[in-house]
Design a protein around this motif. Structure first.
Motif, PDB file in Angstrom:
ATOM      1  N   PHE A  56       0.813  -1.206   0.000  1.00  0.00           N
ATOM      2  CA  PHE A  56       0.000   0.000   0.000  1.00  0.00           C
ATOM      3  C   PHE A  56       0.848   1.257   0.000  1.00  0.00           C
ATOM      4  O   PHE A  56       1.902   1.310   0.607  1.00  0.00           O
ATOM      5  CB  PHE A  56      -0.934  -0.010   1.221  1.00  0.00           C
ATOM      6  CG  PHE A  56      -1.879  -1.165   1.224  1.00  0.00           C
ATOM      7  CD1 PHE A  56      -3.030  -1.139   0.461  1.00  0.00           C
ATOM      8  CD2 PHE A  56      -1.614  -2.301   1.978  1.00  0.00           C
ATOM      9  CE1 PHE A  56      -3.899  -2.214   0.445  1.00  0.00           C
ATOM     10  CE2 PHE A  56      -2.477  -3.375   1.976  1.00  0.00           C
ATOM     11  CZ  PHE A  56      -3.621  -3.338   1.207  1.00  0.00           C
ATOM     12  N   GLU A  57       0.349   2.264  -0.698  1.00  0.00           N
ATOM     13  CA  GLU A  57       0.939   3.593  -0.717  1.00  0.00           C
ATOM     14  C   GLU A  57      -0.212   4.576  -0.875  1.00  0.00           C
ATOM     15  O   GLU A  57      -1.355   4.163  -1.102  1.00  0.00           O
ATOM     16  CB  GLU A  57       1.944   3.721  -1.862  1.00  0.00           C
ATOM     17  CG  GLU A  57       1.344   3.428  -3.223  1.00  0.00           C
ATOM     18  CD  GLU A  57       2.393   3.287  -4.322  1.00  0.00           C
ATOM     19  OE1 GLU A  57       2.134   3.826  -5.411  1.00  0.00           O
ATOM     20  OE2 GLU A  57       3.426   2.657  -4.096  1.00  0.00           O
ATOM     21  N   ILE A  58       0.056   5.834  -0.755  1.00  0.00           N
ATOM     22  CA  ILE A  58      -0.991   6.839  -0.913  1.00  0.00           C
ATOM     23  C   ILE A  58      -1.621   6.685  -2.296  1.00  0.00           C
ATOM     24  O   ILE A  58      -0.914   6.535  -3.293  1.00  0.00           O
ATOM     25  CB  ILE A  58      -0.414   8.254  -0.712  1.00  0.00           C
ATOM     26  CG1 ILE A  58      -0.024   8.425   0.760  1.00  0.00           C
ATOM     27  CG2 ILE A  58      -1.406   9.323  -1.155  1.00  0.00           C
ATOM     28  CD1 ILE A  58       0.721   9.702   1.060  1.00  0.00           C
ATOM     29  N   GLY A  59      -2.943   6.666  -2.334  1.00  0.00           N
ATOM     30  CA  GLY A  59      -3.646   6.530  -3.605  1.00  0.00           C
ATOM     31  C   GLY A  59      -5.033   5.949  -3.446  1.00  0.00           C
ATOM     32  O   GLY A  59      -5.552   5.809  -2.339  1.00  0.00           O
ATOM     33  N   PHE A  60      -5.614   5.592  -4.584  1.00  0.00           N
ATOM     34  CA  PHE A  60      -6.973   5.048  -4.635  1.00  0.00           C
ATOM     35  C   PHE A  60      -6.932   3.536  -4.804  1.00  0.00           C
ATOM     36  O   PHE A  60      -6.108   3.001  -5.557  1.00  0.00           O
ATOM     37  CB  PHE A  60      -7.763   5.670  -5.795  1.00  0.00           C
ATOM     38  CG  PHE A  60      -8.070   7.116  -5.585  1.00  0.00           C
ATOM     39  CD1 PHE A  60      -9.063   7.500  -4.704  1.00  0.00           C
ATOM     40  CD2 PHE A  60      -7.354   8.092  -6.254  1.00  0.00           C
ATOM     41  CE1 PHE A  60      -9.347   8.845  -4.499  1.00  0.00           C
ATOM     42  CE2 PHE A  60      -7.630   9.435  -6.056  1.00  0.00           C
ATOM     43  CZ  PHE A  60      -8.625   9.807  -5.175  1.00  0.00           C
ATOM     44  N   TYR A  61      -7.877   2.855  -4.131  1.00  0.00           N
ATOM     45  CA  TYR A  61      -7.945   1.394  -4.124  1.00  0.00           C
ATOM     46  C   TYR A  61      -9.376   0.938  -4.328  1.00  0.00           C
ATOM     47  O   TYR A  61     -10.323   1.681  -4.093  1.00  0.00           O
ATOM     48  CB  TYR A  61      -7.423   0.843  -2.791  1.00  0.00           C
ATOM     49  CG  TYR A  61      -5.947   1.065  -2.619  1.00  0.00           C
ATOM     50  CD1 TYR A  61      -5.034   0.075  -2.946  1.00  0.00           C
ATOM     51  CD2 TYR A  61      -5.462   2.282  -2.169  1.00  0.00           C
ATOM     52  CE1 TYR A  61      -3.674   0.294  -2.814  1.00  0.00           C
ATOM     53  CE2 TYR A  61      -4.109   2.517  -2.034  1.00  0.00           C
ATOM     54  CZ  TYR A  61      -3.223   1.515  -2.361  1.00  0.00           C
ATOM     55  OH  TYR A  61      -1.874   1.744  -2.246  1.00  0.00           O
ATOM     56  N   GLU A  62      -9.513  -0.319  -4.762  1.00  0.00           N
ATOM     57  CA  GLU A  62     -10.805  -0.989  -4.848  1.00  0.00           C
ATOM     58  C   GLU A  62     -10.755  -2.249  -4.009  1.00  0.00           C
ATOM     59  O   GLU A  62      -9.824  -3.049  -4.130  1.00  0.00           O
ATOM     60  CB  GLU A  62     -11.115  -1.422  -6.289  1.00  0.00           C
ATOM     61  CG  GLU A  62     -11.696  -0.365  -7.150  1.00  0.00           C
ATOM     62  CD  GLU A  62     -12.174  -0.889  -8.492  1.00  0.00           C
ATOM     63  OE1 GLU A  62     -12.809  -0.091  -9.199  1.00  0.00           O
ATOM     64  OE2 GLU A  62     -11.922  -2.068  -8.846  1.00  0.00           O
ATOM     65  N   LEU A  63     -11.768  -2.409  -3.199  1.00  0.00           N
ATOM     66  CA  LEU A  63     -12.013  -3.649  -2.472  1.00  0.00           C
ATOM     67  C   LEU A  63     -13.054  -4.401  -3.282  1.00  0.00           C
ATOM     68  O   LEU A  63     -14.123  -3.860  -3.561  1.00  0.00           O
ATOM     69  CB  LEU A  63     -12.532  -3.307  -1.076  1.00  0.00           C
ATOM     70  CG  LEU A  63     -12.975  -4.441  -0.179  1.00  0.00           C
ATOM     71  CD1 LEU A  63     -11.809  -5.368   0.118  1.00  0.00           C
ATOM     72  CD2 LEU A  63     -13.565  -3.871   1.101  1.00  0.00           C
ATOM     73  N   ARG A  64     -12.730  -5.626  -3.717  1.00  0.00           N
ATOM     74  CA  ARG A  64     -13.653  -6.412  -4.544  1.00  0.00           C
ATOM     75  C   ARG A  64     -14.081  -7.646  -3.759  1.00  0.00           C
ATOM     76  O   ARG A  64     -13.284  -8.553  -3.515  1.00  0.00           O
ATOM     77  CB  ARG A  64     -12.986  -6.815  -5.853  1.00  0.00           C
ATOM     78  CG  ARG A  64     -12.576  -5.618  -6.687  1.00  0.00           C
ATOM     79  CD  ARG A  64     -11.780  -6.009  -7.898  1.00  0.00           C
ATOM     80  NE  ARG A  64     -11.335  -4.829  -8.639  1.00  0.00           N
ATOM     81  CZ  ARG A  64     -10.381  -4.842  -9.534  1.00  0.00           C
ATOM     82  NH1 ARG A  64      -9.748  -5.971  -9.830  1.00  0.00           N
ATOM     83  NH2 ARG A  64     -10.038  -3.725 -10.152  1.00  0.00           N
ATOM     84  N   LEU A  65     -15.346  -7.664  -3.377  1.00  0.00           N
ATOM     85  CA  LEU A  65     -15.907  -8.733  -2.557  1.00  0.00           C
ATOM     86  C   LEU A  65     -16.700  -9.681  -3.456  1.00  0.00           C
ATOM     87  O   LEU A  65     -17.645  -9.258  -4.125  1.00  0.00           O
ATOM     88  CB  LEU A  65     -16.828  -8.140  -1.492  1.00  0.00           C
ATOM     89  CG  LEU A  65     -16.162  -7.133  -0.558  1.00  0.00           C
ATOM     90  CD1 LEU A  65     -17.171  -6.149  -0.021  1.00  0.00           C
ATOM     91  CD2 LEU A  65     -15.462  -7.861   0.563  1.00  0.00           C
TER      92      LEU A  65
END
Length: 118
Positions: A56-65
């Motif tokens: 992880f680093e600063i930025g945008f992420y998606e959690l895919r369930l």
């Protein structure tokens, strides 16, 4: 310090969503790049991301369930297509000195996800 933790509870059955597949992707450049994949363990926490701050680093992420896959494996009869096949929750990491805990509560028909304090 662990940057991100994810805890998933199946509130339809009153149990943790043990075995549910969860993927995490990061937005880089012009698209999404897979960062990690794991399954919800017996304690409700997604295995495979703990002690991996370097993901992880600063930025945008998606959690895919993978909601439909999980409920079908439990024997829940769902329509085709399922109302929630793979549910995506987008979030941003702004301060890597902080911990980001994402508690998820779900049913086959809806979910709640927020930044928790764990």
């Amino acid at each position: 310090m662990q940057a991100v933790s994810i805890h998933v509870v199946d509130v339809a059955h009153g149990v943790v969503a043990q075995g549910m597949r969860v993927d995490i992707a990061r937005f880089k450049g012009e698209g999404w790049t897979d960062v990690a994949s794991g399954k919800v363990g017996s304690n409700g926490v997604v295995d495979g991301i703990e002690s991996r701050e370097s993901l992880f680093e600063i930025g945008f992420y998606e959690l895919r369930l993978h909601v439909a896959e999980y409920y079908r494996a439990r024997g829940v009869k769902l329509p085709e297509p399922a109302f929630m096949g793979v549910q995506v929750f987008r979030f941003g990491l702004a301060d890597m000195s902080q911990h980001y805990h994402l508690p998820v509560k779900l049913t086959p028909w809806g979910l709640s996800c927020f930044r928790g304090g764990a």
